[in-house]
Design a protein around this motif. Structure first.
Motif, mmCIF file in Angstrom:
data_model
loop_
_atom_site.group_PDB
_atom_site.id
_atom_site.type_symbol
_atom_site.label_atom_id
_atom_site.label_comp_id
_atom_site.label_asym_id
_atom_site.label_seq_id
_atom_site.Cartn_x
_atom_site.Cartn_y
_atom_site.Cartn_z
ATOM 1 N N THR A 340 119.932 16.230 -14.492
ATOM 2 C CA THR A 340 120.691 17.442 -14.185
ATOM 3 C C THR A 340 120.288 17.987 -12.814
ATOM 4 O O THR A 340 119.514 17.366 -12.072
ATOM 5 N N ASP A 341 120.792 19.179 -12.490
ATOM 6 C CA ASP A 341 120.548 19.770 -11.180
ATOM 7 C C ASP A 341 119.111 20.245 -10.990
ATOM 8 O O ASP A 341 118.709 20.540 -9.861
ATOM 9 N N ILE A 342 118.346 20.361 -12.070
ATOM 10 C CA ILE A 342 116.973 20.830 -11.914
ATOM 11 C C ILE A 342 116.106 19.796 -11.192
ATOM 12 O O ILE A 342 115.012 20.121 -10.718
ATOM 13 N N TYR A 343 116.572 18.564 -11.110
ATOM 14 C CA TYR A 343 115.844 17.518 -10.392
ATOM 15 C C TYR A 343 116.462 17.253 -9.015
ATOM 16 O O TYR A 343 116.330 16.157 -8.466
ATOM 17 N N MET A 344 117.133 18.253 -8.479
ATOM 18 C CA MET A 344 117.810 18.080 -7.197
ATOM 19 C C MET A 344 116.811 17.811 -6.065
ATOM 20 O O MET A 344 117.069 17.014 -5.164
ATOM 21 N N TYR A 345 115.660 18.477 -6.112
ATOM 22 C CA TYR A 345 114.679 18.351 -5.039
ATOM 23 C C TYR A 345 113.559 17.367 -5.395
ATOM 24 O O TYR A 345 112.476 17.419 -4.796
ATOM 25 N N VAL A 346 113.805 16.496 -6.373
ATOM 26 C CA VAL A 346 112.824 15.496 -6.788
ATOM 27 C C VAL A 346 113.366 14.120 -6.437
ATOM 28 O O VAL A 346 114.540 13.819 -6.696
ATOM 29 N N CYS A 347 112.518 13.294 -5.844
ATOM 30 C CA CYS A 347 112.910 11.906 -5.550
ATOM 31 C C CYS A 347 112.827 11.112 -6.857
ATOM 32 O O CYS A 347 111.775 10.565 -7.208
ATOM 33 N N THR A 348 113.923 11.082 -7.588
ATOM 34 C CA THR A 348 113.917 10.483 -8.922
ATOM 35 C C THR A 348 113.620 8.982 -8.929
ATOM 36 O O THR A 348 112.900 8.517 -9.823
ATOM 37 N N PRO A 349 114.131 8.169 -7.982
ATOM 38 C CA PRO A 349 113.752 6.744 -8.015
ATOM 39 C C PRO A 349 112.254 6.532 -7.828
ATOM 40 O O PRO A 349 111.649 5.679 -8.501
ATOM 41 N N LEU A 350 111.648 7.330 -6.931
ATOM 42 C CA LEU A 350 110.208 7.196 -6.719
ATOM 43 C C LEU A 350 109.427 7.627 -7.953
ATOM 44 O O LEU A 350 108.422 6.983 -8.329
ATOM 45 N N LEU A 351 109.860 8.702 -8.615
ATOM 46 C CA LEU A 351 109.195 9.142 -9.842
ATOM 47 C C LEU A 351 109.336 8.103 -10.944
ATOM 48 O O LEU A 351 108.395 7.848 -11.709
ATOM 49 N N PHE A 352 110.510 7.489 -11.017
ATOM 50 C CA PHE A 352 110.759 6.422 -11.997
ATOM 51 C C PHE A 352 109.751 5.287 -11.805
ATOM 52 O O PHE A 352 109.119 4.815 -12.770
ATOM 53 N N LEU A 353 109.602 4.827 -10.577
ATOM 54 C CA LEU A 353 108.694 3.712 -10.295
ATOM 55 C C LEU A 353 107.232 4.116 -10.495
ATOM 56 O O LEU A 353 106.415 3.322 -10.974
ATOM 57 N N ARG A 354 106.890 5.345 -10.135
ATOM 58 C CA ARG A 354 105.507 5.795 -10.306
ATOM 59 C C ARG A 354 105.089 5.834 -11.766
ATOM 60 O O ARG A 354 103.952 5.479 -12.110
ATOM 61 N N LEU A 355 105.985 6.279 -12.625
ATOM 62 C CA LEU A 355 105.652 6.341 -14.048
ATOM 63 C C LEU A 355 105.483 4.949 -14.645
ATOM 64 O O LEU A 355 104.562 4.704 -15.435
ATOM 65 N N LEU A 356 106.356 4.024 -14.273
ATOM 66 C CA LEU A 356 106.191 2.650 -14.755
ATOM 67 C C LEU A 356 104.911 2.028 -14.211
ATOM 68 O O LEU A 356 104.199 1.306 -14.931
ATOM 69 N N LEU A 357 104.603 2.307 -12.945
ATOM 70 C CA LEU A 357 103.366 1.794 -12.363
ATOM 71 C C LEU A 357 102.147 2.413 -13.040
ATOM 72 O O LEU A 357 101.129 1.728 -13.243
ATOM 73 N N SER A 358 102.222 3.675 -13.413
ATOM 74 C CA SER A 358 101.105 4.323 -14.110
ATOM 75 C C SER A 358 100.841 3.671 -15.455
ATOM 76 O O SER A 358 99.677 3.464 -15.849
ATOM 77 N N TYR A 359 101.898 3.321 -16.167
ATOM 78 C CA TYR A 359 101.702 2.648 -17.457
ATOM 79 C C TYR A 359 101.124 1.251 -17.254
ATOM 80 O O TYR A 359 100.297 0.784 -18.049
ATOM 81 N N CYS A 360 101.556 0.584 -16.196
ATOM 82 C CA CYS A 360 100.979 -0.729 -15.872
ATOM 83 C C CYS A 360 99.497 -0.590 -15.519
ATOM 84 O O CYS A 360 98.686 -1.467 -15.864
#
Length: 444
Positions: A340-360
């Protein structure tokens, strides 16, 4: 006698987190947010009640006629009293000669292929102190996964929906995360001591560091994934959570019913069949709560007299982390598609990759622990890397088997044995074999 440091750490985390949650609940009430006030208060007081019950149950205070201690437990002062009692025993040990001393025998962890049996005198003071450590370890696990984990999830959800992080909320989340990680660490140590009860187990600082990093990455990633998904798909988070929880809750019961074993009767002599059932339900409830957020190193086995499986199943761990990684990736993908719009100022692809990398990273530190830092790694029948390789070979074989079958069928169709040329060549080969056999027999 070992210093009761784990008792002190458990008490400090318990008191600090409870105090921070109560202050935050009062702040929500003052700000006019009744829903956040009552939920924060619930996740603060419910684990307190469960911790008091667990301490009373382990110390058997009901049958020992200790009304003052029971009153203090009702006033939610049980952990403080137990900590004072543990330190009193520690500092007064050795001053008075104990009338009864028992001898325990433990085996050393094999070094260079050799293991030695060690005899050790254990007095009443040391036994009481060991009971206190065990009680606080189990209380830390209960506090972590039935109180701190829901509390951390709730406060992170509030931060995302309000798009602000206050000082009180950040302190509460930090203490909750430390409590969960510490509870998972105690769960790992408890599993090691139960499975290798015949050995003198000594956990090194490197092992503690690996477990801490493993659990920190795993739990932080899991909580963040659940909160991000629930912030965009609020209704769908409930079936996912319920499916996870009830799947792990009924898993030990399904194994128990499948084994057709008799109902356990030796948990406590004072317990009736109804009381034993209640204890088993609470144990599987805690087991499901742990597996919701991370891998429970302790596996519940209702068939076992100790209710804990002493065998280490590498394949079960591999399947858990594989499915959990797929689930986290799927939830993150749904969050990315429906953000939604609450993630307008968040780099969502980078956050997506960071979370997967954190689990790895969590999986990486887990492999480092079991491969290099586990105190009983020399007792493993097979290492975790061998199990992973065998799993990958099995998956590779399943993937390649249909192709190999088609190629084999084509080879059979095009084989020269099915043609006249193939028949003639086979006859020639048979005649050559016959001549060689005759020449060999004549030479003999």
């Amino acid at each position: 006698m070992k210093f009761p440091g784990s008792v002190l750490v458990s008490l400090v985390l318990f008191l600090s987190e409870t105090t921070a949650a109560l202050c935050l609940s009062a702040a929500y009430r003052a700000a006019g947010d009744p829903m956040w006030h009552w939920l924060t208060l619930l996740f603060a007081l419910l684990p307190c009640l469960l911790v008091q019950l667990s301490l009373v149950f382990i110390h058997r205070d009901v049958t020992r006629d200790r009304p003052l201690v029971l009153l203090l437990h009702l006033l939610q002062l049980g952990p403080l009293v137990r900590c004072v009692e543990a330190f009193y025993i520690y500092f007064h040990a050795g001053r008075i000669e104990e009338p009864y001393v028992s001898i325990t025998k433990k085996w050393q962890v094999p070094k260079d292929g050799y293991s030695e049996e060690i005899e050790k005198e254990v007095g009443q003071a040391e036994r009481k102190l060991c009971t206190h450590r065990s009680a606080f370890s189990r209380a830390s696990v209960i506090q972590a996964f039935l109180g701190s984990a829901p509390q951390l999830t709730l406060q992170l959800y509030i931060c995302i929906m309000r798009q602000e992080i206050t000082a009180a909320r950040s302190i509460c989340m930090l203490l909750s995360l430390l409590s969960i990680v510490y509870g998972a660490l105690r769960c790992n140590i408890l599993a090691i001591k139960i499975k290798y009860d015949d050995y003198d187990v000594r956990v090194k600082p490197a092992a503690y560091l690996c477990i801490f990093l493993w659990r920190s990455f795993e739990i932080a990633t899991r909580v963040t994934v659940l909160v991000l998904f629930s912030s965009v798909l609020r209704i769908w988070i409930f079936p996912i959570v319920m499916a996870n929880f009830f799947g792990f809750y009924f898993f030990p019961w399904i194994l128990f019913w499948h084994s057709k074993s008799p109902f356990p009767e030796n948990i406590e002599k004072e317990f009736s069949r109804v009381g034993t059932t209640i204890v088993l339900c609470l144990l599987t409830f805690l087991y499901a709560g742990i597996n919701m957020f991370c891998w429970s190193a302790v596996q519940v086995d209702i068939n076992d007299p100790d209710l804990i499986s002493k065998s280490h199943n590498w394949y079960q761990m591999t399947v858990y982390y594989t499915l959990r990684f797929i689930e986290n990736a799927f939830l993150l993908l749904m969050w990315y598609l429906y953000k939604t719009d609450i993630y307008m100022y968040v780099c969502t692809p980078l956050l997506f990759l960071r979370l997967l990398l954190s689990y790895c990273m969590a999986i990486f530190f887990m492999l480092v622990f079991y491969q290099f830092c586990h105190p009983c790694k020399k007792l493993f029948s097979s290492s975790i890397t061998e199990t992973l390789l065998s799993c990958f070979k099995f998956l590779f074989f399943i993937r390649k088997s249909p192709t190999s079958t088609v190629l084999r069928d084509k080879a059979v169709v095009k084989s020269p044995e099915n043609t006249d040329e193939g028949r003639s060549s086979s006859k020639t080969i048979d005649s050559q074999k016959g001549n060689l056999h005759q020449s060999a027999s004549s030479n003999a």
